[in-house]
Design a protein around this motif. Sequence first.
Motif, PDB file in Angstrom:
ATOM      1  N   THR A   1       6.312  -2.685   1.882  1.00 10.87           N
ATOM      2  CA  THR A   1       4.730  -2.181   3.241  1.00 10.87           C
ATOM      3  C   THR A   1       3.764  -1.318   2.005  1.00 10.87           C
ATOM      4  O   THR A   1       2.786  -2.217   2.727  1.00 10.87           O
ATOM      5  CB  THR A   1       5.754  -1.700   4.436  1.00 10.87           C
ATOM      6  OG1 THR A   1       6.657  -2.100   4.940  1.00 10.87           O
ATOM      7  CG2 THR A   1       4.765  -1.264   5.101  1.00 10.87           C
ATOM      8  N   GLN A   2       4.251  -0.139   2.016  1.00 13.78           N
ATOM      9  CA  GLN A   2       2.722   0.284   0.720  1.00 13.78           C
ATOM     10  C   GLN A   2       2.422  -0.736   0.135  1.00 13.78           C
ATOM     11  O   GLN A   2       1.168  -0.551  -0.414  1.00 13.78           O
ATOM     12  CB  GLN A   2       3.073   1.731   0.420  1.00 13.78           C
ATOM     13  CG  GLN A   2       4.399   1.543  -0.330  1.00 13.78           C
ATOM     14  CD  GLN A   2       5.488   2.122   0.378  1.00 13.78           C
ATOM     15  OE1 GLN A   2       6.223   1.562   1.253  1.00 13.78           O
ATOM     16  NE2 GLN A   2       6.008   2.902  -1.033  1.00 13.78           N
ATOM     17  N   ARG A   3       3.101  -1.437  -0.814  1.00 16.38           N
ATOM     18  CA  ARG A   3       2.781  -1.831  -1.689  1.00 16.38           C
ATOM     19  C   ARG A   3       1.581  -3.062  -1.395  1.00 16.38           C
ATOM     20  O   ARG A   3       0.527  -3.843  -1.925  1.00 16.38           O
ATOM     21  CB  ARG A   3       3.827  -2.938  -2.558  1.00 16.38           C
ATOM     22  CG  ARG A   3       2.549  -3.591  -3.843  1.00 16.38           C
ATOM     23  CD  ARG A   3       4.155  -3.994  -4.959  1.00 16.38           C
ATOM     24  NE  ARG A   3       5.443  -4.487  -3.983  1.00 16.38           N
ATOM     25  CZ  ARG A   3       5.734  -5.853  -3.911  1.00 16.38           C
ATOM     26  NH1 ARG A   3       4.676  -6.475  -4.214  1.00 16.38           N
ATOM     27  NH2 ARG A   3       6.622  -5.721  -2.787  1.00 16.38           N
ATOM     28  N   ILE A   4       2.398  -4.264  -0.155  1.00 13.60           N
ATOM     29  CA  ILE A   4       1.413  -4.994   0.510  1.00 13.60           C
ATOM     30  C   ILE A   4      -0.028  -4.512   1.759  1.00 13.60           C
ATOM     31  O   ILE A   4      -0.666  -5.636   1.394  1.00 13.60           O
ATOM     32  CB  ILE A   4       2.338  -6.001   1.361  1.00 13.60           C
ATOM     33  CG1 ILE A   4       3.321  -6.328   0.798  1.00 13.60           C
ATOM     34  CG2 ILE A   4       1.354  -6.774   2.597  1.00 13.60           C
ATOM     35  CD1 ILE A   4       3.250  -7.544  -0.547  1.00 13.60           C
ATOM     36  N   LEU A   5       0.280  -2.946   1.604  1.00 17.10           N
ATOM     37  CA  LEU A   5      -0.403  -2.871   2.223  1.00 17.10           C
ATOM     38  C   LEU A   5      -1.948  -1.830   1.200  1.00 17.10           C
ATOM     39  O   LEU A   5      -2.964  -2.622   1.621  1.00 17.10           O
ATOM     40  CB  LEU A   5      -0.745  -1.338   2.536  1.00 17.10           C
ATOM     41  CG  LEU A   5       0.074  -1.820   4.580  1.00 17.10           C
ATOM     42  CD1 LEU A   5       0.215  -0.266   4.695  1.00 17.10           C
ATOM     43  CD2 LEU A   5      -1.230  -1.451   5.646  1.00 17.10           C
TER      44      LEU A   5
ATOM     45  N   ALA B   1       5.316   8.304   3.869  1.00 13.17           N
ATOM     46  CA  ALA B   1       5.681   9.395   4.460  1.00 13.17           C
ATOM     47  C   ALA B   1       6.822   9.452   4.095  1.00 13.17           C
ATOM     48  O   ALA B   1       6.888  10.914   3.849  1.00 13.17           O
ATOM     49  CB  ALA B   1       5.833   9.780   5.728  1.00 13.17           C
ATOM     50  N   HIS B   2       8.193   9.237   4.254  1.00 10.62           N
ATOM     51  CA  HIS B   2       9.527   9.174   3.245  1.00 10.62           C
ATOM     52  C   HIS B   2       9.215   8.472   2.304  1.00 10.62           C
ATOM     53  O   HIS B   2      10.498   7.922   3.005  1.00 10.62           O
ATOM     54  CB  HIS B   2      10.273   9.253   4.818  1.00 10.62           C
ATOM     55  CG  HIS B   2      11.308  10.260   4.183  1.00 10.62           C
ATOM     56  ND1 HIS B   2      12.795   9.468   3.733  1.00 10.62           N
ATOM     57  CD2 HIS B   2      12.475  11.209   4.935  1.00 10.62           C
ATOM     58  CE1 HIS B   2      13.436   9.856   3.791  1.00 10.62           C
ATOM     59  NE2 HIS B   2      13.288  11.471   4.894  1.00 10.62           N
ATOM     60  N   PRO B   3       9.390   9.020   1.484  1.00 14.28           N
ATOM     61  CA  PRO B   3       9.304   8.361   0.062  1.00 14.28           C
ATOM     62  C   PRO B   3      11.292   7.963  -0.459  1.00 14.28           C
ATOM     63  O   PRO B   3      11.459   7.098  -0.990  1.00 14.28           O
ATOM     64  CB  PRO B   3       9.401   8.640  -1.032  1.00 14.28           C
ATOM     65  CG  PRO B   3       8.891  10.427  -0.788  1.00 14.28           C
ATOM     66  CD  PRO B   3       8.875  10.076   1.048  1.00 14.28           C
ATOM     67  N   GLY B   4      12.243   8.917  -0.367  1.00 15.74           N
ATOM     68  CA  GLY B   4      13.429   9.107  -0.302  1.00 15.74           C
ATOM     69  C   GLY B   4      14.299   7.759   0.277  1.00 15.74           C
ATOM     70  O   GLY B   4      13.477   6.937   1.365  1.00 15.74           O
ATOM     71  N   ALA B   5      15.304   7.644  -0.828  1.00 18.48           N
ATOM     72  CA  ALA B   5      16.033   6.680  -0.273  1.00 18.48           C
ATOM     73  C   ALA B   5      17.192   7.549   0.663  1.00 18.48           C
ATOM     74  O   ALA B   5      18.140   6.780   1.587  1.00 18.48           O
ATOM     75  CB  ALA B   5      16.764   6.042  -1.331  1.00 18.48           C
ATOM     76  N   THR B   6      17.922   8.442   1.051  1.00 19.18           N
ATOM     77  CA  THR B   6      18.693   9.306   1.623  1.00 19.18           C
ATOM     78  C   THR B   6      17.584  10.039   2.972  1.00 19.18           C
ATOM     79  O   THR B   6      16.452  10.110   2.598  1.00 19.18           O
ATOM     80  CB  THR B   6      19.376  10.429   1.447  1.00 19.18           C
ATOM     81  OG1 THR B   6      19.470   9.670  -0.307  1.00 19.18           O
ATOM     82  CG2 THR B   6      19.950  10.869   2.480  1.00 19.18           C
TER      83      THR B   6
ATOM     84  N   VAL C   1       3.729   5.291   6.325  1.00 23.59           N
ATOM     85  CA  VAL C   1       3.133   4.761   5.740  1.00 23.59           C
ATOM     86  C   VAL C   1       1.494   4.793   5.884  1.00 23.59           C
ATOM     87  O   VAL C   1       1.080   3.874   7.003  1.00 23.59           O
ATOM     88  CB  VAL C   1       3.147   3.124   4.904  1.00 23.59           C
ATOM     89  CG1 VAL C   1       2.361   3.309   3.989  1.00 23.59           C
ATOM     90  CG2 VAL C   1       4.753   2.959   4.808  1.00 23.59           C
ATOM     91  N   TYR C   2       1.089   5.431   5.428  1.00 23.22           N
ATOM     92  CA  TYR C   2      -0.364   6.063   5.375  1.00 23.22           C
ATOM     93  C   TYR C   2      -1.328   6.358   4.231  1.00 23.22           C
ATOM     94  O   TYR C   2      -1.242   6.010   3.075  1.00 23.22           O
ATOM     95  CB  TYR C   2      -0.643   7.289   5.619  1.00 23.22           C
ATOM     96  CG  TYR C   2      -0.307   8.449   4.471  1.00 23.22           C
ATOM     97  CD1 TYR C   2      -1.046   8.940   3.594  1.00 23.22           C
ATOM     98  CD2 TYR C   2       1.216   8.731   4.270  1.00 23.22           C
ATOM     99  CE1 TYR C   2      -0.446   9.696   2.628  1.00 23.22           C
ATOM    100  CE2 TYR C   2       2.193   9.324   3.567  1.00 23.22           C
ATOM    101  CZ  TYR C   2       0.891   9.940   2.431  1.00 23.22           C
ATOM    102  OH  TYR C   2       1.529  11.126   1.549  1.00 23.22           O
TER     103      TYR C   2
END
Length: 311
Positions: free
Chosen positions: A222-226, A237-242, A268-269
Amino acid sequence: MPIFAYQSLNSNSSTEHGISASNSQHFTRMTHDSIAANSSRWMLSMPTADGVAPHVPVHGPAELLSTAQQGYMAKGRHDDASFLAMVQGKARQTHQQLIRALGGCDLLVYGELDGSHSAWNSMQQNAGQLFSVSSASKACNCFSVHAANNSQHRALGEGFGWVAIRTGNVNAVFVHVPNAIAKSESAAVDFYKGINNHLLHLGAGQIDIIMGDTNQPSNGFTQRILGRAVGQAFADAHPGATIQPYDSYQRSFGGTNSTGSRKYDVAVYNTATVGVDNMVYLSQCTPVSGQNGSSAAAVTDHMGIGIEVVK
């Protein structure tokens, strides 16, 4: 510093937008049974008080709950009145959790819920004043926007799969991206570019934050497409996988969906326009009462999101 929250229900494609469209749907049942497979005590249930405004703090310690048994959310086990009470309880839990985590909640948006339907009218006493509604033809494409104070918000528009609100000087867009769009990079770029162009045409500026069910095929999508759609860098805003939901104790998940395997629900900001002071996830569960006391039950397949934005 507005605080936004997003929570999606699991509703079907019915043109009738009442409670039955959301009651114990397939992925909700799957979510509950998946969580209940681990019977440890894990959910932190906050005290709530019926009859008072949901954004008023209710003091007291959390109660540690285990999950109700598998099959608890089976189709037909809960009538619509019972399921509504569960969703109302979830709304009050959301407010009390966010009061502790972020200091409150200015705007609480529900995906897959039509707050203008008479069957959902009581949600205003449990989620907040009804600020606006996006009532699409199918229940799963609706949005319901609730606020503690309607005067600080401005509706910026809506379309298929999105609704945009300006709170203070922050442009927040809440999404339920259709699967056909989410799976295609070019379609997703066009989707977000169309929203951003709409805001620019209004003179409101660019997208500051996207929240909701993106149905993204992979983490970071999403952030890449945005970034491609808007021409500025975006960050999760929460880049972690867990993911350890704020209302959980010593229990984590690998995603926000029914099996805890896919991170569909994100915030995503736009790093060029806003920052994030804090962000939390909330589980799909709410407290329910039974013969053996209270336990937790899933009312949706989506985790909730709370975020504090600075601009």
